[in-house]
Design an enzyme around this catalytic site. Structure first.
Site, PDB file in Angstrom:
ATOM      1  N   LYS A   1      -7.762   6.511  -9.084  1.00  0.00           N
ATOM      2  CA  LYS A   1      -6.959   6.858  -7.907  1.00  0.00           C
ATOM      3  C   LYS A   1      -7.237   8.278  -7.418  1.00  0.00           C
ATOM      4  O   LYS A   1      -7.126   8.562  -6.221  1.00  0.00           O
ATOM      5  CB  LYS A   1      -5.473   6.680  -8.214  1.00  0.00           C
ATOM      6  CG  LYS A   1      -5.113   5.282  -8.739  1.00  0.00           C
ATOM      7  CD  LYS A   1      -5.504   4.182  -7.762  1.00  0.00           C
ATOM      8  CE  LYS A   1      -5.465   2.803  -8.397  1.00  0.00           C
ATOM      9  NZ  LYS A   1      -5.953   1.743  -7.523  1.00  0.00           N
TER      10      LYS A   1
ATOM     11  N   GLY B   1       2.251   1.899  -8.952  1.00  0.00           N
ATOM     12  CA  GLY B   1       3.531   2.434  -9.394  1.00  0.00           C
ATOM     13  C   GLY B   1       3.614   2.691 -10.887  1.00  0.00           C
ATOM     14  O   GLY B   1       4.609   3.203 -11.381  1.00  0.00           O
TER      15      GLY B   1
ATOM     16  N   GLU C   1       0.556  15.082  -6.050  1.00  0.00           N
ATOM     17  CA  GLU C   1       0.714  14.928  -4.603  1.00  0.00           C
ATOM     18  C   GLU C   1       2.085  15.425  -4.181  1.00  0.00           C
ATOM     19  O   GLU C   1       3.041  15.351  -4.953  1.00  0.00           O
ATOM     20  CB  GLU C   1       0.662  13.437  -4.213  1.00  0.00           C
ATOM     21  CG  GLU C   1      -0.686  12.832  -4.050  1.00  0.00           C
ATOM     22  CD  GLU C   1      -0.595  11.346  -3.718  1.00  0.00           C
ATOM     23  OE1 GLU C   1      -1.652  10.737  -3.607  1.00  0.00           O
ATOM     24  OE2 GLU C   1       0.519  10.800  -3.582  1.00  0.00           O
ATOM     25  N   LYS C   2       2.191  15.842  -2.952  1.00  0.00           N
ATOM     26  CA  LYS C   2       3.494  16.063  -2.327  1.00  0.00           C
ATOM     27  C   LYS C   2       4.238  14.730  -2.373  1.00  0.00           C
ATOM     28  O   LYS C   2       3.660  13.693  -2.066  1.00  0.00           O
ATOM     29  CB  LYS C   2       3.268  16.505  -0.875  1.00  0.00           C
ATOM     30  CG  LYS C   2       4.528  16.664  -0.070  1.00  0.00           C
ATOM     31  CD  LYS C   2       5.017  18.089  -0.137  1.00  0.00           C
ATOM     32  CE  LYS C   2       6.340  18.248   0.593  1.00  0.00           C
ATOM     33  NZ  LYS C   2       7.073  19.424   0.097  1.00  0.00           N
TER      34      LYS C   2
ATOM     35  N   ARG D   1      -8.850  -6.492  -4.110  1.00  0.00           N
ATOM     36  CA  ARG D   1      -8.666  -7.918  -4.426  1.00  0.00           C
ATOM     37  C   ARG D   1      -8.026  -8.619  -3.228  1.00  0.00           C
ATOM     38  O   ARG D   1      -7.561  -7.957  -2.298  1.00  0.00           O
ATOM     39  CB  ARG D   1      -7.717  -8.048  -5.621  1.00  0.00           C
ATOM     40  CG  ARG D   1      -6.355  -7.431  -5.321  1.00  0.00           C
ATOM     41  CD  ARG D   1      -5.292  -7.710  -6.363  1.00  0.00           C
ATOM     42  NE  ARG D   1      -3.975  -7.281  -5.909  1.00  0.00           N
ATOM     43  CZ  ARG D   1      -3.465  -6.067  -6.073  1.00  0.00           C
ATOM     44  NH1 ARG D   1      -4.150  -5.130  -6.691  1.00  0.00           N
ATOM     45  NH2 ARG D   1      -2.263  -5.785  -5.613  1.00  0.00           N
TER      46      ARG D   1
ATOM     47  N   ARG E   1       8.733 -14.007  -1.638  1.00  0.00           N
ATOM     48  CA  ARG E   1       8.202 -14.370  -2.954  1.00  0.00           C
ATOM     49  C   ARG E   1       9.311 -15.045  -3.745  1.00  0.00           C
ATOM     50  O   ARG E   1      10.347 -14.430  -4.016  1.00  0.00           O
ATOM     51  CB  ARG E   1       7.729 -13.134  -3.707  1.00  0.00           C
ATOM     52  CG  ARG E   1       6.545 -12.468  -3.069  1.00  0.00           C
ATOM     53  CD  ARG E   1       5.989 -11.424  -4.021  1.00  0.00           C
ATOM     54  NE  ARG E   1       4.942 -10.642  -3.382  1.00  0.00           N
ATOM     55  CZ  ARG E   1       4.133  -9.817  -4.041  1.00  0.00           C
ATOM     56  NH1 ARG E   1       4.277  -9.661  -5.354  1.00  0.00           N
ATOM     57  NH2 ARG E   1       3.206  -9.145  -3.412  1.00  0.00           N
TER      58      ARG E   1
HETATM   59  C1  MV4 Z   1       4.312   7.835  -3.593  1.00  0.00           C
HETATM   60  C2  MV4 Z   1       5.555   7.797  -2.948  1.00  0.00           C
HETATM   61  C3  MV4 Z   1       5.979   8.926  -2.307  1.00  0.00           C
HETATM   62  N1  MV4 Z   1       5.211  10.050  -2.276  1.00  0.00           N
HETATM   63  N2  MV4 Z   1       3.584   8.969  -3.546  1.00  0.00           N
HETATM   64  C4  MV4 Z   1       4.523   3.508  -5.630  1.00  0.00           C
HETATM   65  C5  MV4 Z   1       3.435   2.551  -5.913  1.00  0.00           C
HETATM   66  C6  MV4 Z   1       2.184   3.355  -5.997  1.00  0.00           C
HETATM   67  N3  MV4 Z   1       1.168   2.723  -5.246  1.00  0.00           N
HETATM   68  C7  MV4 Z   1       2.534   4.690  -5.436  1.00  0.00           C
HETATM   69  N4  MV4 Z   1       3.923   4.643  -5.038  1.00  0.00           N
HETATM   70  C8  MV4 Z   1       4.504   5.628  -4.333  1.00  0.00           C
HETATM   71  N5  MV4 Z   1       3.820   6.797  -4.255  1.00  0.00           N
HETATM   72  C9  MV4 Z   1       4.027  10.020  -2.893  1.00  0.00           C
HETATM   73  N6  MV4 Z   1       3.259  11.119  -2.840  1.00  0.00           N
HETATM   74  C10 MV4 Z   1       6.261   6.585  -2.990  1.00  0.00           C
HETATM   75  C11 MV4 Z   1       5.726   5.507  -3.684  1.00  0.00           C
HETATM   76  C12 MV4 Z   1       6.429   4.263  -3.629  1.00  0.00           C
HETATM   77  C13 MV4 Z   1       7.645   4.068  -4.205  1.00  0.00           C
HETATM   78  C14 MV4 Z   1       8.263   5.052  -4.927  1.00  0.00           C
HETATM   79  C15 MV4 Z   1       9.496   4.864  -5.468  1.00  0.00           C
HETATM   80  C16 MV4 Z   1      10.144   3.624  -5.324  1.00  0.00           C
HETATM   81  C17 MV4 Z   1       9.526   2.613  -4.645  1.00  0.00           C
HETATM   82  C18 MV4 Z   1       8.300   2.822  -4.086  1.00  0.00           C
HETATM   83  C19 MV4 Z   1       7.715   1.798  -3.380  1.00  0.00           C
HETATM   84  C20 MV4 Z   1       6.500   2.016  -2.802  1.00  0.00           C
HETATM   85  C21 MV4 Z   1       5.857   3.242  -2.938  1.00  0.00           C
END
Ligand code: MV4
Length: 448
Positions: A116, A165, A200-201, A292, A339
């Protein structure tokens, strides 16, 4: 074209892949575990091979067993579906080295996007906006503290080898970051065998918007619009829709262009998804790329009329994608996917068992992707997804009304499912008004 495809998966996605192969006149081989002899994909495929025991690590994740099944049956290609070996670059490499066609991206693209932190650097170099943060994995705690001081709190630490996540840690101040750094590294090492983390921020209430892309071996890369996936619980999506109410046509075009640039940066081929976080002010930032076909691909199929599985198979065979050249793919109407999981509606604990009675909804604008049948015994060993109910309407309002009536017509008896939860979400005012963000479900479940 491909002659015979081995499907290294089970359940609804295996059935979906078989349907696409049938329409393209490709023969199919199902593989299955000892617990899946009665699973529908085994019946629907032309041939089947038992590849191991009930636990996935002895069957669906057993690379040698999958490859042996392909060789024994004379398959010329392997489709990994989603989950299991779908994003395992090593597996894709072995498939290629055995002279088989991997129905998916090149191993190099899987590997790049699987890291990532490297993915962030690569797409950023291609001009795709990324959140302020580290360009490389963090060298130590002092670097983390210095960077966070520069960009401002809150910040999030993510495992380079993580994704979806897993392996994330939040910090709202310096003290929290000191503690989070060591925990994040230890957890990353334990979960992924790689302690690297990047920073990350942190955005407090973003939307999760992802773009579907298709890339062929002739150098063509297109996007097929976005999916709004903000309704999740513990990083498991519950409901997805297309298009997102948050995007204007201009912003769709701009983010779509960024998604295509991200795919080009990885020399991507096949179907893929570029995830973005969208802020309330309309700014968007790359989050990660999924290499995918995804669970939620049907909503894109419903609003574009493109059969993504058939395009993916054609692309794997070296053919050109069949979309009209030099034209943006038009988006028609609105689609929502629910789903349906075999789970307890209160605890969300899995609810395996025998399906005593099954009635599937139909009629205008309704699609069900499932491997369920009356009498089927859902084994406890795998993901609890048992069906996807997808509705399509001329606009979001019609899709919601259709979703309500389709969920009301659905009968799954003998086990518990998440259908009721979906039915309630469709009556929620925030949902109806399209006020969505990644904390929608947490708020919804707290407030009842
Ligand atoms: C984040 C974010 C906010 N700020 N990164 C969650 C899944 C993964 N792909 C990365 N995710 C997130 N990254 C930054 N810099 C918010 C999420 C996020 C999330 C976070 C808390 C609860 C639910 C979430 C659902 C989607 C994405």
């Amino acid at each position: 074209m491909l002659r015979k495809v081995l499907i290294a998966n089970r359940g609804e996605i295996a059935v979906r892949i078989i349907a696409a192969c049938r329409e393209l006149d490709i023969r199919t081989v199902a593989v299955h575990s000892e617990a899946d002899r009665e699973c529908l994909h085994v019946e629907m495929a032309d041939e089947s091979v038992c590849i191991g025991g009930p636990y996935a690590n002895t069957s669906y994740l057993n690379i040698s067993a999958v490859i042996a099944a392909a060789e024994i049956t004379g398959a010329d290609a392997v489709h990994p579906g989603y989950g299991f070996l779908a994003e395992n670059a090593h597996f894709a490499e072995i498939v290629r080295d055995c002279g088989l066609t991997f129905v998916g991206p090149p191993p190099e693209a899987i590997r790049l996007m699987g890291n990532k932190s490297a993915a962030r650097a690569a797409v950023s170099a291609a001009g795709v906006p990324i959140l302020p943060g580290s360009k490389e994995p963090l060298q130590g705690r002092s670097e983390a503290l210095r960077l966070a001081g520069e960009i401002g709190y809150p910040v999030i630490l993510k495992a380079s080898a993580g994704g979806g996540g897993r392996g994330m840690r939040l910090a709202f101040d310096e003290r929290e970051l000191r503690a989070a750094f060591d925990t994040a590294r230890t957890e990353a090492e334990r979960a992924f065998g790689d302690p690297s983390v990047y920073l990350e921020k942190y955005l407090e209430r973003p939307r999760h918007i992802e773009f579907q892309i298709l890339a062929d071996t002739h150098g063509r890369v297109v996007h097929l619009g976005e999916r709004e996936c903000s309704i999740q619980r513990r990083h498991q999506k519950l409901l997805e829709e297309a298009p997102s109410v948050a995007l204007s046509p201009e912003q769709r075009a701009e983010m779509g262009k960024a998604a295509v640039a991200a795919a080009r940066a990885a020399r991507y081929v096949s179907a893929g998804t570029v995830e973005f976080l969208l802020s309330e002010d309309g700014s968007y930032h790359f989050m990660e790329m999924n290499t995918r076909i995804q669970v939620e691909h049907p909503v894109t199929e419903m609003v574009t009329g493109v059969d993504l599985l058939k395009e993916q198979l054609r692309i794997a065979a070296g053919e050109r994608m069949t979309l009209p050249p030099r034209k943006a793919v038009p988006i028609r109407g609105h689609a929502i996917e629910f789903r349906i999981n075999a789970e307890d509606p209160d605890s969300f604990a899995p609810s395996p068992g025998v399906v005593r009675r099954l009635v599937l909804p139909g009629g205008p604008g309704v699609r069900v992707d499932t491997h369920l049948y009356a009498g089927y015994s859902i084994p406890p060993y795998y993901d609890s997804l048992i069906a996807k109910l997808i509705v399509h309407g001329k606009d979001r309002e019609e899709a919601i009304v259709r979703g309500r009536r389709a969920l009301d017509m659905l009968r799954v008896e003998g086990i518990q499912t998440s259908a009721r939860l979906h039915r309630r979400i469709l009556d929620d005012l925030d949902f109806i008004e399209g006020r969505l963000d990644t904390h929608f479900m947490a708020r919804y479940l707290r407030e009842g």
